[in-house]
Design a protein around this motif. Structure first.
Motif, PDB file in Angstrom:
ATOM      1  N   ALA A  15     -86.289 -28.940  81.350  1.00  0.00           N
ATOM      2  CA  ALA A  15     -86.729 -30.313  81.387  1.00  0.00           C
ATOM      3  C   ALA A  15     -87.859 -31.080  80.581  1.00  0.00           C
ATOM      4  O   ALA A  15     -88.295 -31.547  80.692  1.00  0.00           O
ATOM      5  N   ARG A  16     -89.129 -29.286  80.140  1.00  0.00           N
ATOM      6  CA  ARG A  16     -90.311 -30.126  80.325  1.00  0.00           C
ATOM      7  C   ARG A  16     -90.555 -29.981  78.668  1.00  0.00           C
ATOM      8  O   ARG A  16     -90.863 -30.949  77.807  1.00  0.00           O
ATOM      9  N   THR A  17     -88.570 -29.821  77.728  1.00  0.00           N
ATOM     10  CA  THR A  17     -88.147 -29.912  76.461  1.00  0.00           C
ATOM     11  C   THR A  17     -88.405 -32.014  76.329  1.00  0.00           C
ATOM     12  O   THR A  17     -88.459 -32.509  75.535  1.00  0.00           O
ATOM     13  N   VAL A  18     -88.270 -32.201  77.808  1.00  0.00           N
ATOM     14  CA  VAL A  18     -87.478 -34.003  77.206  1.00  0.00           C
ATOM     15  C   VAL A  18     -89.124 -35.007  78.485  1.00  0.00           C
ATOM     16  O   VAL A  18     -89.484 -35.806  77.640  1.00  0.00           O
ATOM     17  N   PHE A  19     -89.666 -34.506  79.296  1.00  0.00           N
ATOM     18  CA  PHE A  19     -89.948 -35.140  80.281  1.00  0.00           C
ATOM     19  C   PHE A  19     -91.456 -34.861  80.440  1.00  0.00           C
ATOM     20  O   PHE A  19     -91.763 -33.443  79.705  1.00  0.00           O
TER      21      PHE A  19
END
Length: 99
Positions: A15-19
């Motif tokens: 999720a770190r790639t988007v959020f």
């Protein structure tokens, strides 16, 4: 691309790639609180996109089941609205200190 489509097309991506980090941190703290049955949820420091699509909807009352593992658009929007309020409060307390 919407979160629902990302959760279906790339469910295992981090999720770190988007959020943002603040969103992930606040959601991890909220999910680690006691639930309605008195059990602690799992605090996920590095969630996947599929997990991050479900957890904010839980803030709005969504309960995933085998028949309905993903939230609808309405619950997801309500959950993200609540999450954005929590993140704003977190940033205010971090930047300006608690009263």
């Amino acid at each position: 691309m919407s979160i629902e489509r990302l959760a279906r097309s790339e469910p295992d991506a981090p999720a770190r790639t988007v959020f943002r980090e603040d969103e992930i941190r606040v959601l991890a703290v909220d999910m680690s609180k006691l639930n309605h049955r008195g059990k602690r949820g799992k605090a996920r420091r590095d969630p996947t996109i599929a997990r991050f699509a479900v957890d904010p909807a839980r803030l709005a009352g969504f309960i995933p089941t085998k028949r309905r593992p993903m939230p609808g658009t309405k619950r997801l929007r309500e959950g993200y609205m609540l999450l954005s309020l929590f993140v704003d409060n977190f940033r205010a307390m971090r930047d300006y200190g608690a009263p």
